[in-house]
Scaffold this motif. Structure first.
Motif, mmCIF file in Angstrom:
data_model
loop_
_atom_site.group_PDB
_atom_site.id
_atom_site.type_symbol
_atom_site.label_atom_id
_atom_site.label_comp_id
_atom_site.label_asym_id
_atom_site.label_seq_id
_atom_site.Cartn_x
_atom_site.Cartn_y
_atom_site.Cartn_z
ATOM 1 N N PRO A 1 0.880 -1.133 -0.103
ATOM 2 C CA PRO A 1 0.014 0.098 0.011
ATOM 3 C C PRO A 1 0.785 1.246 0.018
ATOM 4 N N GLU A 2 2.222 1.226 0.201
ATOM 5 C CA GLU A 2 3.188 2.267 0.435
ATOM 6 C C GLU A 2 4.455 1.816 0.429
ATOM 7 N N GLY A 3 5.531 2.604 0.069
ATOM 8 C CA GLY A 3 6.812 2.212 -0.236
ATOM 9 C C GLY A 3 7.832 2.145 1.159
ATOM 10 N N THR A 4 7.372 2.827 2.218
ATOM 11 C CA THR A 4 8.482 3.272 3.070
ATOM 12 C C THR A 4 8.704 2.007 3.914
ATOM 13 N N ALA A 5 7.660 1.098 4.267
ATOM 14 C CA ALA A 5 7.948 -0.196 4.796
ATOM 15 C C ALA A 5 8.995 -0.909 3.957
ATOM 16 N N PHE B 1 -1.098 -0.103 -3.957
ATOM 17 C CA PHE B 1 -2.522 -0.582 -3.804
ATOM 18 C C PHE B 1 -3.120 -0.238 -2.523
ATOM 19 N N ARG B 2 -4.400 0.192 -2.623
ATOM 20 C CA ARG B 2 -5.251 0.438 -1.228
ATOM 21 C C ARG B 2 -6.606 0.216 -1.830
ATOM 22 N N HIS B 3 -7.525 -0.608 -1.062
ATOM 23 C CA HIS B 3 -8.834 -0.704 -1.669
ATOM 24 C C HIS B 3 -9.441 0.474 -0.847
ATOM 25 N N GLU B 4 -9.503 1.643 -1.436
ATOM 26 C CA GLU B 4 -10.177 2.991 -0.932
ATOM 27 C C GLU B 4 -11.566 2.990 -1.741
ATOM 28 N N ARG B 5 -12.660 3.798 -1.473
ATOM 29 C CA ARG B 5 -13.448 4.258 -2.298
ATOM 30 C C ARG B 5 -13.087 4.885 -3.413
ATOM 31 N N ARG C 1 -8.379 9.544 -6.354
ATOM 32 C CA ARG C 1 -8.129 8.514 -5.191
ATOM 33 C C ARG C 1 -8.446 7.012 -6.001
ATOM 34 N N TYR C 2 -7.481 6.277 -6.232
ATOM 35 C CA TYR C 2 -7.474 5.094 -6.791
ATOM 36 C C TYR C 2 -7.205 3.811 -6.045
ATOM 37 N N ARG C 3 -7.358 2.747 -6.562
ATOM 38 C CA ARG C 3 -7.107 1.563 -5.965
ATOM 39 C C ARG C 3 -5.704 0.767 -6.242
ATOM 40 N N HIS D 1 0.091 5.423 -8.266
ATOM 41 C CA HIS D 1 1.387 5.524 -8.430
ATOM 42 C C HIS D 1 2.282 6.386 -7.749
ATOM 43 N N GLN D 2 3.396 6.050 -6.919
ATOM 44 C CA GLN D 2 3.987 7.095 -5.982
ATOM 45 C C GLN D 2 5.552 7.149 -6.522
ATOM 46 N N ILE D 3 6.100 8.334 -6.359
ATOM 47 C CA ILE D 3 7.570 8.410 -6.556
ATOM 48 C C ILE D 3 7.927 9.228 -5.066
ATOM 49 N N ALA E 1 11.093 9.402 -1.780
ATOM 50 C CA ALA E 1 12.484 9.332 -1.275
ATOM 51 C C ALA E 1 12.614 9.026 0.143
ATOM 52 N N GLU E 2 13.668 8.312 0.697
ATOM 53 C CA GLU E 2 13.804 8.012 1.754
ATOM 54 C C GLU E 2 15.365 8.347 2.278
ATOM 55 N N SER E 3 15.398 8.799 3.413
ATOM 56 C CA SER E 3 16.886 9.100 3.868
ATOM 57 C C SER E 3 17.166 8.554 5.190
ATOM 58 N N VAL F 1 -1.504 15.439 11.329
ATOM 59 C CA VAL F 1 -0.866 14.171 12.118
ATOM 60 C C VAL F 1 -0.597 13.218 11.192
ATOM 61 N N ARG F 2 -1.011 13.100 9.819
ATOM 62 C CA ARG F 2 -0.817 11.905 9.078
ATOM 63 C C ARG F 2 -1.526 10.602 9.417
ATOM 64 N N GLY F 3 -1.805 9.807 8.648
ATOM 65 C CA GLY F 3 -2.642 8.714 8.597
ATOM 66 C C GLY F 3 -1.764 7.265 8.941
ATOM 67 N N TYR G 1 3.839 5.316 12.030
ATOM 68 C CA TYR G 1 5.293 5.264 12.197
ATOM 69 C C TYR G 1 6.008 6.660 12.414
ATOM 70 N N TYR G 2 5.223 7.605 12.182
ATOM 71 C CA TYR G 2 5.798 8.740 12.350
ATOM 72 C C TYR G 2 6.314 9.517 13.681
ATOM 73 N N ASN G 3 7.343 10.268 13.820
ATOM 74 C CA ASN G 3 7.628 11.025 15.035
ATOM 75 C C ASN G 3 8.236 12.507 14.518
ATOM 76 N N ALA H 1 -6.502 16.657 -2.263
ATOM 77 C CA ALA H 1 -5.739 17.846 -2.425
ATOM 78 C C ALA H 1 -4.327 17.678 -2.252
ATOM 79 N N THR H 2 -3.948 16.410 -1.557
ATOM 80 C CA THR H 2 -2.465 16.428 -1.029
ATOM 81 C C THR H 2 -1.642 15.841 -2.125
ATOM 82 N N VAL H 3 -0.766 16.446 -2.813
ATOM 83 C CA VAL H 3 -0.046 15.731 -3.734
ATOM 84 C C VAL H 3 1.210 14.958 -3.317
HETATM 85 P P1 HAM Z 1 0.548 8.690 2.147
HETATM 86 O O1 HAM Z 1 0.137 10.117 2.609
HETATM 87 O O2 HAM Z 1 -0.296 7.637 2.461
HETATM 88 O O3 HAM Z 1 2.139 8.549 2.640
HETATM 89 O O4 HAM Z 1 0.600 8.883 0.508
HETATM 90 C C1 HAM Z 1 1.352 9.687 -0.183
HETATM 91 C C2 HAM Z 1 0.644 10.281 -1.365
HETATM 92 O O5 HAM Z 1 0.447 9.248 -2.245
HETATM 93 C C3 HAM Z 1 -0.492 11.258 -0.954
HETATM 94 O O6 HAM Z 1 -0.259 12.543 -0.555
HETATM 95 C C4 HAM Z 1 -1.121 10.829 -2.383
HETATM 96 O O7 HAM Z 1 -0.708 11.919 -3.275
HETATM 97 C C5 HAM Z 1 -0.929 9.600 -2.832
HETATM 98 N N1 HAM Z 1 -1.922 8.834 -2.637
HETATM 99 C C6 HAM Z 1 -2.279 8.136 -1.579
HETATM 100 N N2 HAM Z 1 -3.120 7.313 -1.706
HETATM 101 C C7 HAM Z 1 -3.684 7.374 -3.020
HETATM 102 C C8 HAM Z 1 -4.817 6.971 -3.722
HETATM 103 N N3 HAM Z 1 -5.574 6.099 -3.218
HETATM 104 N N4 HAM Z 1 -5.167 7.312 -4.868
HETATM 105 C C9 HAM Z 1 -4.011 8.251 -5.373
HETATM 106 N N5 HAM Z 1 -2.948 8.756 -4.935
HETATM 107 C C10 HAM Z 1 -2.993 8.357 -3.620
HETATM 108 C C11 HAM Z 1 2.725 7.611 2.358
HETATM 109 O O8 HAM Z 1 2.391 6.562 1.339
HETATM 110 C C12 HAM Z 1 4.140 7.334 3.042
HETATM 111 N N6 HAM Z 1 4.958 6.170 2.627
HETATM 112 C C13 HAM Z 1 4.928 8.500 2.600
HETATM 113 C C14 HAM Z 1 6.098 8.692 3.243
HETATM 114 C C15 HAM Z 1 7.497 8.364 2.613
HETATM 115 N N7 HAM Z 1 6.581 8.984 4.605
HETATM 116 C C16 HAM Z 1 7.754 8.858 4.978
HETATM 117 N N8 HAM Z 1 8.293 8.436 3.628
#
Ligand code: HAM
Length: 421
Positions: A81-85, A111-115, A120-122, A125-127, A129-131, A256-258, A261-263, A278-280
């Motif tokens: 569902p995301e790349g950090t982990a 991939f996220r099973h969101e509405r 907002r898609y299931r 794509h993300q680009i 970076a992690e340090s 606060v973010r969803g 793992y954040y601090n 609206a969050t890009v």
């Molecule tokens: P996230 O806020 O879940 O964070 O997702 C980052 C971005 O991915 C969102 O701001 C949004 O632009 C896009 N995004 C998320 N869900 C969807 C969706 N269902 N459809 C389209 N775009 C979406 C993370 O994923 C963390 N891993 C970010 C991070 C990296 N934190 C630390 N390192």
């Protein structure tokens, strides 16, 4: 017969959008190179436990949105569902954090099973970076600087930065207690989601979209007042590093973010015109995660951009590059002409000229129609007359200029000159 369609929320990316995505990725690659970040790629599927243990069992992602399945061995696997982990898992597995500092970037589908709705898609794509390996907020500011540079290089404007500090985990626990104490007085008036979150994930109530809940929150305790001294000092330092780069920001104490793992630092880049989604780009610091996943304690901080949302933005601001037309459409009539056209086209392409060949049979008239439709600037024509004289005819398609015939041996230099003009 029933037509098979794509899965809801998982989109085909057709030529125009694919071009814009490539434009975004090219821009990011250049910026990452300038900041000396190394690209890594991890698998799309991971063990379910990885996400459950990192993102947090009570988060929306883990509780409701993961594509989890049993493979043929009975192992529970999940589409990431995301790349950090995934980055943290790979870093631990390959010993990349051991006495080392690392700057990574990655790109790919999540991939996220969101509405599903616009933005907002299931599968999206993300680009990102992690340090790893820096405890100081200069690296947080560097990552934010990278994103600002990407907006600038893409030509985007109007994206606003919000920052906050979540403080140490101990500070957050104290704040959580005060927030719950305060909200319990109004439990019945909270929206349903927030009532549930009061028990599972109270900080996420700050994110609530409900107006009545937001009214209650107006007098709630503020996270900033609970920051430990170190986090408060580092938050000030972060702001100085942002000022030094000329980056404007607003402090949003409700950010606060969803993900759990954040601090300390969290941030979001928001483009208000995009509506509900609206969050890009979003990110933050996660100093406990490497240890939490079994590695040696290592600081981490990063971000991820939502590529589909950026595509929308480039379209809205009319800076997307979607010129799909070739330089040249190659028309050929007759067997010999077709083979000669193949070898001449090849020579042009090797020199960077975009050539669309006419394939298959077709009268001159029909081929001209296709050439016009392709949007090409020039048609090249080879028929019997040209073959006999070892020539090729050049006809401008976008202007009304005359057609001319030149020797085939001069085609490359002539076309190069014409296209430059
Ligand atoms: P996230 O806020 O879940 O964070 O997702 C980052 C971005 O991915 C969102 O701001 C949004 O632009 C896009 N995004 C998320 N869900 C969807 C969706 N269902 N459809 C389209 N775009 C979406 C993370 O994923 C963390 N891993 C970010 C991070 C990296 N934190 C630390 N390192």
């Amino acid at each position: 017969m029933k037509i098979i369609k794509a899965i809801r929320g998982m989109n085909d990316i057709l030529a125009d959008d694919a071009k814009i995505m490539a434009q975004i990725q090219r821009c990011c690659e250049t910026v990452f190179r300038n900041y000396h970040y190394q690209r890594i790629a991890t698998p799309i599927v991971e063990k379910t436990e990885l996400f459950a243990r990192s993102i947090g069992a009570e988060t929306d992602i883990v509780a409701k949105e993961m594509y989890t399945f049993e493979d043929r061995n009975g192992d529970s696997l999940t589409l990431r569902p995301e790349g950090t982990a995934c980055c943290v898992r790979a870093g631990i597995e390959h010993g990349l954090f051991y006495n080392q500092q690392q700057r990574f970037w990655y790109a790919g589908p999540m991939f996220r099973h969101e509405r599903p709705q616009k933005g907002r898609y299931r599968q999206f794509h993300q680009i990102g970076a992690e340090s790893y390996g820096w405890a100081t907020p200069d690296i947080d500011a560097e990552l934010i600087g990278i994103t600002q540079q990407i907006w600038e290089d893409l030509g985007l404007s109007g994206i606003e930065l919000q920052i906050n500090s979540l403080g140490s985990s101990e500070a957050r626990v104290k704040y959580k207690e005060s927030l719950v104490d305060y909200l319990m007085q109004f439990e019945a008036d909270l929206d349903d989601d927030s009532q549930r979150r009061l028990k599972t994930n109270p900080l996420r109530i700050l994110d609530s979209k409900s107006e009545s809940t937001q009214n209650i929150l107006l007098s709630a305790p503020i996270l900033t007042d609970y920051l430990d001294d170190e986090s408060a000092k580092e938050f000030k330092q972060l702001q100085a590093f942002l000022d030094a780069q000329g980056i404007s920001y607003t402090i949003n104490p409700k950010l606060v973010r969803g993900l759990d793992y954040y601090n300390k630092t969290v941030f979001e880049w928001v483009y208000p015109n995009l509506g509900a989604q609206a969050t890009v780009c979003a990110g933050g610091r996660y100093d406990g995660l490497v240890e939490q996943l079994g590695g040696k304690s290592t600081s981490g901080v990063g971000f991820a951009m939502g590529v589909e949302r950026l595509v929308e933005l480039l379209k809205e601001q009319q800076i997307a590059v979607i010129d799909n037309s070739p330089d040249v459409y190659f028309i050929s009539v007759g067997e010999t002409a077709r083979t000669t056209a193949f070898s001449l086209s090849q020579k042009l392409r090797k020199n960077g000229i975009i050539v669309q060949s006419h394939c298959g049979e077709g009268s001159l008239k029909n081929q001209f129609k296709r050439a016009d439709k392709s949007g090409a600037k020039w048609a090249l024509i080879l028929a019997d007359d040209e073959i006999n004289a070892q020539e090729v005819t050049i006809k401008p398609l976008l202007s009304r200029g005359e057609q001319t015939s030149i020797l085939q041996s001069q085609l490359l230099t002539t076309m190069a000159t014409l296209l430059k003009a």
